[in-house]
Design a protein around this motif. Structure first.
Motif, PDB file in Angstrom:
ATOM      1  N   ILE A  80       0.854  -1.183   0.000  1.00  0.00           N
ATOM      2  CA  ILE A  80       0.000   0.000   0.000  1.00  0.00           C
ATOM      3  C   ILE A  80       0.896   1.240   0.000  1.00  0.00           C
ATOM      4  O   ILE A  80       1.873   1.311   0.754  1.00  0.00           O
ATOM      5  N   ALA A  81       0.578   2.176  -0.845  1.00  0.00           N
ATOM      6  CA  ALA A  81       1.385   3.388  -0.947  1.00  0.00           C
ATOM      7  C   ALA A  81       1.474   4.103   0.395  1.00  0.00           C
ATOM      8  O   ALA A  81       0.485   4.181   1.134  1.00  0.00           O
ATOM      9  N   GLU A  83       1.575   7.150   1.231  1.00  0.00           N
ATOM     10  CA  GLU A  83       0.671   8.284   1.424  1.00  0.00           C
ATOM     11  C   GLU A  83      -0.765   7.842   1.719  1.00  0.00           C
ATOM     12  O   GLU A  83      -1.591   8.647   2.173  1.00  0.00           O
ATOM     13  N   SER A  84      -1.056   6.552   1.497  1.00  0.00           N
ATOM     14  CA  SER A  84      -2.403   6.031   1.754  1.00  0.00           C
ATOM     15  C   SER A  84      -2.518   5.356   3.122  1.00  0.00           C
ATOM     16  O   SER A  84      -3.612   4.916   3.498  1.00  0.00           O
ATOM     17  N   LEU A  85      -1.416   5.283   3.846  1.00  0.00           N
ATOM     18  CA  LEU A  85      -1.425   4.601   5.139  1.00  0.00           C
ATOM     19  C   LEU A  85      -1.985   5.504   6.233  1.00  0.00           C
ATOM     20  O   LEU A  85      -1.782   6.723   6.213  1.00  0.00           O
ATOM     21  N   PRO A  86      -2.668   4.914   7.211  1.00  0.00           N
ATOM     22  CA  PRO A  86      -3.164   5.713   8.343  1.00  0.00           C
ATOM     23  C   PRO A  86      -2.006   6.259   9.167  1.00  0.00           C
ATOM     24  O   PRO A  86      -0.877   5.758   9.102  1.00  0.00           O
ATOM     25  N   GLU A  94      -1.785  -5.477   0.947  1.00  0.00           N
ATOM     26  CA  GLU A  94      -3.136  -5.955   0.621  1.00  0.00           C
ATOM     27  C   GLU A  94      -3.021  -7.209  -0.226  1.00  0.00           C
ATOM     28  O   GLU A  94      -2.177  -7.284  -1.121  1.00  0.00           O
TER      29      GLU A  94
END
Length: 321
Positions: A80-81, A83-86, A94
């Motif tokens: 997962i990129a 910048e998309s991580l919490p 994924e």
């Protein structure tokens, strides 16, 4: 089905995501082997309660700075990129995995046994040698030169006479079963606290959880329930209805709380030194030497490594025969 905190299996989520570290190759092999076999069951037999879903693993830290081994072992796994991580997460992956509707799967396994002529006898025993007596009394003892007992009693082996394995200890887990039919992904956040969302095939979802080592507390904690609700909503907004998107966080928590079906407490059977998988011969008063095959201490990786460990038990039984 037996529903007591003394039994580990009914309380599991369950889903497949690796427990093994990057350097535990033996457990990796067992988990991956079980993954492929469970996938085959999911594709071929809906009665098992096993379903394929999207799985997301989020890590707050990485051991040695290395990504988890399954990120390369699962064919469709993708990172997962960043910048998309919490917030607070340093790595995410994924992949297609599976979830197990545990009550349904346990019934399926029981039916598989009874179809082969196996009788299931519920009996409390105080010593491992009594298992032979139970089989003899019920007329089920195999006609073998020496009886064989497979001991897979989990935390029971801590107090079971003739075993009394002091390396065993519980990892307490508290979870919630909620009604949330829109949640379709299994998501795990590996960190402190541990958080996960595990959907089942009937519109219910297990959310959790805790991993409290050496705790035998059977009573649910209201504070923990509140923490689980908030953490699960952070992981999976789909736990509340789509028309709840404009609600405040507090209203979403209240909505999810109203969907609670049960609050569960169970104990993962952990063991210092890892799983005990070995043959042992004990001497009994009435049956002479008895072969024991031990297989217990699987902590939180029971279902996801179960079929590989079952094969290993069969190999040990064959050696004993």
């Amino acid at each position: 089905m037996k529903m007591s905190s003394e039994w580990a299996s009914p309380w599991a989520g369950a889903h497949w995501r690796p427990w093994s570290s990057n350097d535990n190759f033996s457990l990796q092999e067992k988990e991956l082997s079980t993954f492929h076999e469970l996938m085959a069951l999911a594709e071929s037999n809906p009665e098992t309660g096993i379903n394929k879903v999207v799985g997301i693993d989020l890590f707050e830290s990485l051991d040695g700075g290395e990504k988890p081994w399954h990120a390369d072992a699962i064919s469709d796994a993708c990172e997962i990129a960043i910048e998309s991580l919490p917030d607070g997460v340093v790595y995410g992956v994924e992949y297609t995995t599976l979830v197990i509707d545990v009550p349904k799967y346990l019934v399926y396994l029981m039916n598989q046994l009874t179809a082969q002529g196996v009788r299931i006898v519920e009996r409390r025993i105080n010593d491992i040698s009594e298992a032979v007596e139970v089989a003899t009394e019920s007329g089920d003892a195999l006609q073998l030169p020496n009886p064989i007992v497979v001991n897979c009693t989990g935390l029971g082996s801590l107090v079971l006479g003739g075993v009394n394995d002091k390396k065993l200890y519980p990892i307490r887990g508290q979870t919630l079963l909620v009604r949330a039919p829109d949640a379709k992904r299994t998501i795990t956040r590996v960190g402190k606290p541990l958080g996960y969302v595990i959907p089942r095939c009937d519109g219910t979802v297990i959310i959790g959880g805790t991993a409290e080592r050496h705790s035998w507390d059977t009573l649910p904690s209201n504070v923990t329930t509140e923490t689980i609700l908030r953490g699960a909503l952070d992981l999976e907004p789909a736990l509340v209805a789509k028309d709840s998107a404009d609600l405040s966080v507090e209203d979403k928590v209240a909505d999810l709380q109203s969907r609670i079906i049960s609050v569960n407490v169970g104990f993962r059977p952990m063991r210092d030194g890892g799983v005990r998988l070995e043959n042992e011969v004990i001497t009994t008063n009435n049956h002479g030497n008895v072969q024991i095959v031990h297989c217990y201490g699987h902590g939180g990786f029971g279902y996801q490594s179960s079929l590989a460990y079952a094969k290993a038990v069969v190999e040990l039984v064959d050696l004993a025969v």
